[in-house]
Motif scaffolding. Structure first.
Motif, PDB file in Angstrom:
ATOM      1  N   THR A   7      30.495 -22.964  20.246  1.00  0.00           N
ATOM      2  CA  THR A   7      29.688 -22.577  19.093  1.00  0.00           C
ATOM      3  C   THR A   7      30.445 -22.808  17.801  1.00  0.00           C
ATOM      4  O   THR A   7      30.073 -22.304  16.755  1.00  0.00           O
ATOM      5  CB  THR A   7      29.301 -21.090  19.185  1.00  0.00           C
ATOM      6  N   ARG A   8      31.518 -23.579  17.861  1.00  0.00           N
ATOM      7  CA  ARG A   8      32.343 -23.787  16.677  1.00  0.00           C
ATOM      8  C   ARG A   8      31.536 -24.333  15.513  1.00  0.00           C
ATOM      9  O   ARG A   8      31.784 -24.011  14.364  1.00  0.00           O
ATOM     10  CB  ARG A   8      33.477 -24.758  17.014  1.00  0.00           C
ATOM     11  N   ASP A   9      30.537 -25.180  15.800  1.00  0.00           N
ATOM     12  CA  ASP A   9      29.771 -25.807  14.730  1.00  0.00           C
ATOM     13  C   ASP A   9      28.401 -25.187  14.554  1.00  0.00           C
ATOM     14  O   ASP A   9      27.575 -25.692  13.819  1.00  0.00           O
ATOM     15  CB  ASP A   9      29.610 -27.309  15.017  1.00  0.00           C
ATOM     16  N   ASP A  10      28.133 -24.063  15.253  1.00  0.00           N
ATOM     17  CA  ASP A  10      26.797 -23.487  15.201  1.00  0.00           C
ATOM     18  C   ASP A  10      26.512 -22.802  13.878  1.00  0.00           C
ATOM     19  O   ASP A  10      25.374 -22.670  13.469  1.00  0.00           O
ATOM     20  CB  ASP A  10      26.618 -22.457  16.329  1.00  0.00           C
ATOM     21  N   PHE A 194      38.314 -16.708  23.476  1.00  0.00           N
ATOM     22  CA  PHE A 194      39.648 -16.276  23.067  1.00  0.00           C
ATOM     23  C   PHE A 194      39.991 -14.978  23.795  1.00  0.00           C
ATOM     24  O   PHE A 194      41.104 -14.790  24.260  1.00  0.00           O
ATOM     25  CB  PHE A 194      39.709 -16.081  21.554  1.00  0.00           C
ATOM     26  N   GLY A 195      39.019 -14.071  23.865  1.00  0.00           N
ATOM     27  CA  GLY A 195      39.150 -12.890  24.709  1.00  0.00           C
ATOM     28  C   GLY A 195      40.218 -11.907  24.298  1.00  0.00           C
ATOM     29  O   GLY A 195      40.765 -11.201  25.148  1.00  0.00           O
ATOM     30  N   PRO A 197      41.853  -8.476  22.250  1.00  0.00           N
ATOM     31  CA  PRO A 197      41.412  -7.076  22.188  1.00  0.00           C
ATOM     32  C   PRO A 197      40.275  -6.855  21.202  1.00  0.00           C
ATOM     33  O   PRO A 197      39.387  -6.027  21.451  1.00  0.00           O
ATOM     34  CB  PRO A 197      42.684  -6.330  21.757  1.00  0.00           C
ATOM     35  N   ASP A 198      40.286  -7.577  20.083  1.00  0.00           N
ATOM     36  CA  ASP A 198      39.218  -7.407  19.097  1.00  0.00           C
ATOM     37  C   ASP A 198      37.860  -7.784  19.677  1.00  0.00           C
ATOM     38  O   ASP A 198      36.843  -7.153  19.369  1.00  0.00           O
ATOM     39  CB  ASP A 198      39.488  -8.257  17.852  1.00  0.00           C
ATOM     40  N   THR A 199      37.829  -8.824  20.503  1.00  0.00           N
ATOM     41  CA  THR A 199      36.561  -9.239  21.109  1.00  0.00           C
ATOM     42  C   THR A 199      35.999  -8.137  21.993  1.00  0.00           C
ATOM     43  O   THR A 199      34.801  -7.815  21.927  1.00  0.00           O
ATOM     44  CB  THR A 199      36.750 -10.520  21.940  1.00  0.00           C
ATOM     45  N   PHE A 200      36.844  -7.529  22.807  1.00  0.00           N
ATOM     46  CA  PHE A 200      36.349  -6.506  23.727  1.00  0.00           C
ATOM     47  C   PHE A 200      36.024  -5.206  22.992  1.00  0.00           C
ATOM     48  O   PHE A 200      35.118  -4.473  23.403  1.00  0.00           O
ATOM     49  CB  PHE A 200      37.347  -6.304  24.867  1.00  0.00           C
ATOM     50  N   GLU A 247      33.831 -13.575  16.204  1.00  0.00           N
ATOM     51  CA  GLU A 247      32.483 -14.104  15.972  1.00  0.00           C
ATOM     52  C   GLU A 247      32.203 -15.284  16.890  1.00  0.00           C
ATOM     53  O   GLU A 247      31.109 -15.411  17.451  1.00  0.00           O
ATOM     54  CB  GLU A 247      32.353 -14.507  14.499  1.00  0.00           C
ATOM     55  N   ARG A 248      33.192 -16.132  17.071  1.00  0.00           N
ATOM     56  CA  ARG A 248      33.042 -17.282  17.969  1.00  0.00           C
ATOM     57  C   ARG A 248      32.819 -16.822  19.411  1.00  0.00           C
ATOM     58  O   ARG A 248      31.945 -17.337  20.114  1.00  0.00           O
ATOM     59  CB  ARG A 248      34.287 -18.153  17.854  1.00  0.00           C
ATOM     60  N   ASP A 249      33.587 -15.836  19.874  1.00  0.00           N
ATOM     61  CA  ASP A 249      33.415 -15.333  21.239  1.00  0.00           C
ATOM     62  C   ASP A 249      32.028 -14.728  21.437  1.00  0.00           C
ATOM     63  O   ASP A 249      31.368 -14.971  22.460  1.00  0.00           O
ATOM     64  CB  ASP A 249      34.482 -14.282  21.561  1.00  0.00           C
ATOM     65  N   LEU A 250      31.582 -13.928  20.481  1.00  0.00           N
ATOM     66  CA  LEU A 250      30.273 -13.291  20.615  1.00  0.00           C
ATOM     67  C   LEU A 250      29.154 -14.329  20.603  1.00  0.00           C
ATOM     68  O   LEU A 250      28.181 -14.208  21.361  1.00  0.00           O
ATOM     69  CB  LEU A 250      30.065 -12.268  19.495  1.00  0.00           C
ATOM     70  N   CYS A 251      29.282 -15.350  19.767  1.00  0.00           N
ATOM     71  CA  CYS A 251      28.273 -16.411  19.743  1.00  0.00           C
ATOM     72  C   CYS A 251      28.253 -17.178  21.061  1.00  0.00           C
ATOM     73  O   CYS A 251      27.185 -17.572  21.551  1.00  0.00           O
ATOM     74  CB  CYS A 251      28.530 -17.358  18.574  1.00  0.00           C
TER      75      CYS A 251
END
Length: 293
Positions: A7-10, A194-195, A197-200, A247-251
C-alpha cells in the motif's frame, strides 16, 4: 506465492521528501517549544487509553456457533472460502505463478470487488485477492504445482460454517494467524508488515466503538501541528517514520480483509475498525514470530 500487496503508493503523502521541504518553520525557538507536542515515548498519533492486550480473551464469543458467525463476517475469511471454491479442482497460472487477468476479473466479480473500471495487470496489485491467496497457500489449502494451482489437504479441514461451526472456527482462526505470521516474516520493506510495537498498539484501538482515526497523510498531521519536533525545531523524522510504518501496516491489513478502512469525505482522515477476533490471532502470530526468532 506472489509478492504481497503493497500500500506504499495507495495514499498521497508517501513521498516524504516533498513533505519535509514543505513543512512549516516556527518563527522563534520559543514558539517551537510551546507549540510542538512534547515527546513522551507514546505514539503521538494514538489515543492513550483503550483496550489492553490482556482484555482480548474476554472480548470474544466462546460458543462455536457465535464464534463462527463472528469469524465469517471477516472479509478475509469470506474471500478465502470463495477463492477455494473458485479454484475447484485446479486453475492454470501465468509464468509468474499468478491467475491471469481474465481469471482475475472473474474472481473479482465473484468476490464483489470494485476494481475501479481498470484492468488488473497482475494479481499482486489486488490486496483483496492476495490476502486470502497467501493465507490459503501458507496453510497448504492451495498448492502451486508447475503452471497450475490445485487444492491441498490443509493444516486443518477447510470446514463450512453451516455444516460444522467448531471446525469452521479452527479453519478461520488458522487463516488469520497464518496470514499475519507470513506478513511479519516477509517484512515491511518487502510488502509485508513492519509489525512493530506501535502497530500492535494501534490495532488495539481499532476495536474501540469509534475505531481508530488517523491523519490521512503526514502533510495533514504537520498542518495540524501534531508531529513532534527534533532538537533543531524541525519535524522529527523518526516520529514521522513511526506514523508511516503504522499507517502502512494498517492499510495492508485492511487491503487483505482483516480491518475495515474508510476515508473521511474531505480526505483528511482515515478510520480503521477491527474486531477482537482478528486481534487475538494477530497477537498469536506475533508471539509465534518472536519465538521463531
Amino acid at each position: 506465492m506472489p509478492d504481497q500487496h503493497s500500500t506504499r503508493d495507495d495514499e498521497q503523502g508517501s513521498d516524504l521528501s516533498v513533505v519535509f521541504s514543505a513543512s512549516p518553520v516556527p518563527e522563534t525557538a520559543d514558539d517551537a517549544s510551546t507549540d510542538a507536542p512534547a515527546p513522551t515515548g507514546w505514539p503521538w498519533f494514538l489515543p492513550q487509553d483503550g483496550l489492553r492486550h490482556e482484555d482480548l480473551a474476554h472480548a470474544v464469543d466462546e460458543d462455536p456457533v457465535g464464534a463462527a458467525e463472528a469469524l465469517a463476517r471477516i472479509p478475509l475469511v469470506r474471500r478465502a472460502a470463495r477463492l477455494l471454491e473458485h479454484v475447484g479442482q485446479g486453475r492454470p497460472l501465468t509464468p509468474e505463478g499468478e491467475l491471469d487477468p481474465a481469471e482475475l476479473r472473474t474472481l473479482a466479480a465473484e468476490l464483489g470487488l470494485d476494481l475501479g473500471g481498470e484492468e488488473p495487470a497482475a494479481m499482486r496489485e489486488i490486496g483483496e485477492i492476495v490476502g486470502p491467496w497467501n493465507a490459503l497457500a501458507a496453510g497448504n489449502w492451495l498448492s502451486v504445482s508447475g503452471a497450475e494451482v490445485v487444492p491441498a489437504e490443509g493444516m486443518v479441514p477447510a470446514a463450512v460454517q453451516a455444516e460444522d461451526p467448531a471446525a469452521f472456527v479452527r479453519f478461520a482462526r488458522a487463516l488469520v494467524v497464518l496470514l499475519v505470521l507470513e506478513s511479519l516474516r516477509q517484512g515491511g520493506e518487502e510488502g509485508g508488515l513492519f509489525g512493530g510495537p506501535d502497530t500492535f498498539t494501534a490495532l488495539l484501538h481499532t476495536v474501540a466503538p469509534e475505531g481508530l482515526l488517523l491523519p490521512a497523510t503526514i502533510r495533514v498531521a504537520l498542518d495540524r501541528g501534531l508531529v513532534p519536533e527534533d532538537p533543531a525545531g524541525d519535524p522529527d523524522m523518526d516520529e514521522i517514520n513511526r506514523y508511516w510504518q503504522v499507517e502502512r501496516d494498517l492499510c495492508t491489513l485492511a487491503a487483505y480483509g482483516l480491518l475495515h478502512r474508510e476515508t473521511s469525505p474531505d480526505g483528511q482522515d482515515i478510520r480503521f475498525r477491527g474486531t477482537a477476533e482478528v486481534l487475538i490471532e494477530a497477537y498469536g502470530a506475533l508471539e509465534m514470530f518472536e519465538e521463531l526468532g
